[in-house]
Design an enzyme around this catalytic site. Structure first.
Site, mmCIF file in Angstrom:
data_model
loop_
_atom_site.group_PDB
_atom_site.id
_atom_site.type_symbol
_atom_site.label_atom_id
_atom_site.label_comp_id
_atom_site.label_asym_id
_atom_site.label_seq_id
_atom_site.Cartn_x
_atom_site.Cartn_y
_atom_site.Cartn_z
ATOM 1 N N CYS A 1 -7.020 -3.214 -4.453
ATOM 2 C CA CYS A 1 -6.434 -2.025 -5.067
ATOM 3 C C CYS A 1 -7.366 -1.307 -6.019
ATOM 4 C CB CYS A 1 -5.130 -2.399 -5.761
ATOM 5 S SG CYS A 1 -3.995 -3.255 -4.644
ATOM 6 N N HIS B 1 -2.833 1.572 -14.132
ATOM 7 C CA HIS B 1 -2.674 0.932 -12.825
ATOM 8 C C HIS B 1 -1.184 0.730 -12.572
ATOM 9 C CE1 HIS B 1 -3.729 -1.298 -9.295
ATOM 10 N NE2 HIS B 1 -3.135 -2.403 -9.738
ATOM 11 N N GLU C 1 -1.796 -5.335 -18.360
ATOM 12 C CA GLU C 1 -2.479 -4.069 -18.633
ATOM 13 C C GLU C 1 -2.125 -3.551 -20.027
ATOM 14 O OE1 GLU C 1 -3.448 0.249 -16.527
ATOM 15 O OE2 GLU C 1 -1.811 -0.983 -15.735
ATOM 16 N N LYS D 1 2.484 5.605 -10.248
ATOM 17 C CA LYS D 1 3.004 4.779 -9.146
ATOM 18 C C LYS D 1 4.529 4.726 -9.186
ATOM 19 C CE LYS D 1 -1.011 1.742 -8.378
ATOM 20 N NZ LYS D 1 -1.940 2.218 -9.419
ATOM 21 N N HIS E 1 2.634 2.263 -4.540
ATOM 22 C CA HIS E 1 1.276 1.724 -4.658
ATOM 23 C C HIS E 1 0.526 1.948 -3.351
ATOM 24 C CE1 HIS E 1 -2.086 -0.495 -5.826
ATOM 25 N NE2 HIS E 1 -1.562 -1.672 -6.118
ATOM 26 N N PHE F 1 -6.228 -7.328 -6.207
ATOM 27 C CA PHE F 1 -6.250 -8.739 -5.834
ATOM 28 C C PHE F 1 -7.705 -9.204 -5.752
ATOM 29 C CE2 PHE F 1 -1.979 -8.831 -3.284
ATOM 30 C CZ PHE F 1 -1.281 -8.751 -4.480
#
Length: 413
Positions: free
Chosen positions: A165, A305, A316, A337, A342, A401
């Site tokens: 991502c 994010h 975050e 998002k 996402h 990831f």
């Protein structure tokens, strides 16, 4: 110090629109692009919704033959449509100048998943002779970069990034470096993803990574909210044209923003879970600030994010508090998002477009669906409604990831 790098073109393909003005209007209005998945039967799936792009035909966005389209996976089609829009927006003529100074760098976390599934079915249902000869060039992660290079005859640096991502943000950051250090004058860069397929949907659902709010899809992506239960899978592409400042100035380009800093790091913690204290994310943010030669207080807006996962949102938030200290609650910090879902490897590209538009129009987009902030989620997430405000610099965060962390800072040119 390196050369200055500016943004001269933006293009997007998303569930909230395929043209930047329409897309940005929908973002500012707090609309959601999430709905029921229609491309395949989801009756037996645990999750049945996402940010699916409906009725997309590449021939409506690009002068291309249908037989050529059939040789491109869906993620490549999204990338080429968004690239066409960004190139058109920039006003650049790639037939002028040295093609070896014009490059491409596109990120994708997964690549041609749709093609993999189709050809796997052909192999086992009909035998190896029925596997398409176009399978490999369609599914490669670098297929987007390669096809854009061929289409516009860009012969400079040509690469692809696959950092889950964080892919698009890494791609844009790496393209920034190539121009900054003199390896290219112009880069077409960003990210594309098309993982809403039976295998993609079931794979993420089996990981328990996705929201299961099938009864209310538009409320499913709720970053930082106590009721969040996972991210919403989405698809699309966000592409920009980056250009060396003097090159852009010489041709009278409309300069949208300047890229000021880029930071990256790894959590070194777990393949799917973030560092709970957000140490890797904080380091990447700090590195971007150092690269831009600015303090945290000089950033007014952060595009988070913010995936709507229980662990990720808190990590975050913790990272922002680590870097911004007492100033953390004074910086606007929202997750788009909540509206888009996402887009995996494309998310940073689409969010880069949003960041540039936020800078241009002096508006921080909202985090919709944020009705009851979770414990530990106590920053200014611009809840529910967009906010007009003074914005000189924006940070855009992407974490993937594998523990990949990437951050970009842009400012008014």
């Amino acid at each position: 110090m390196g050369r200055r790098v500016v943004v001269t073109g933006l293009g997007v393909v998303s569930a909230l629109g395929h043209e930047v003005p329409e897309f940005w209007d929908n973002i500012c209005a707090g609309k959601s692009g999430i709905g029921a998945i229609r491309r395949f039967d989801t009756a037996n799936f645990k999750v049945r919704f996402g940010g699916e792009i409906q009725n997309f035909e590449l021939t409506e966005h690009l002068d291309i033959l249908e037989k050529e389209v059939r040789r491109l996976d869906r993620f490549v089609q999204f990338a080429m449509a968004a690239a066409q829009k960004a190139i058109r927006d920039s006003g650049i003529d790639f037939s002028v100048g040295d093609p070896y100074t014009h490059g491409v760098l596109i990120g994708s976390g997964i690549g041609g998943l749709n093609e993999i599934e189709q050809q796997h079915a052909a192999l086992y249902d009909q035998g190896p002779a029925r596997v398409s000869p176009f399978m490999i060039p369609k599914l490669m992660v670098n297929a987007a970069s390669g096809n854009i290079s061929v289409r516009w005859k860009l012969r400079g640096p040509n690469s692809a990034v696959a950092t889950a991502c964080a892919s698009a943000t890494n791609a844009i950051g790496d393209a920034f470096r190539l121009i900054q250090f003199g390896h290219a004058d112009v880069m077409v860069t960003g990210g594309s993803e098309a993982a809403i397929t039976p295998m993609g949907l079931s794979g993420f659902a089996r990981m328990q990574a996705l929201s299961t709010r099938n009864d209310d899809p538009q409320a499913a992506s709720r970053p930082f909210d106590r009721g969040r239960d996972g991210f919403v899978i989405s698809e699309g592409a966000g592409i920009c044209v980056l250009e060396e400042y003097e090159h852009a100035k010489a041709r009278g380009a409309n300069i949208l923003a300047e890229v000021l800093g880029y930071g990256m790091s790894a959590d070194g913690n777990h393949m799917t879970a973030p560092d709970p204290e957000g140490r890797g994310a904080a380091w990447a943010m700090g590195a971007a600030l150092k690269d831009a030669k600015i303090t945290p207080q000089q950033v007014q807006y952060i595009n988070a994010h913010g995936t709507s996962t229980p662990l990720g949102d808190k990590a975050e938030t913790f990272a922002v508090k680590t870097v911004w200290g007492e100033h953390a609650k004074k910086v606007a910090f929202s997750s788009t998002k909540s509206q888009l879902g996402h887009l995996l490897g494309a998310s940073g590209g689409v969010e880069f477009v949003i960041s540039a538009m936020a800078l241009r129009d002096q508006v921080a987009p909202p985090t919709i669906n944020l009705e009851d902030p979770d414990d530990g989620c106590d920053l200014d997430y611009v809840p529910l409604q967009a906010r007009p405000m003074k914005i000189d610099r924006v940070m855009s965060n992407s974490f993937g990831f594998g523990g990949h962390n990437a951050c970009l800072i842009i400012g008014r040119a």
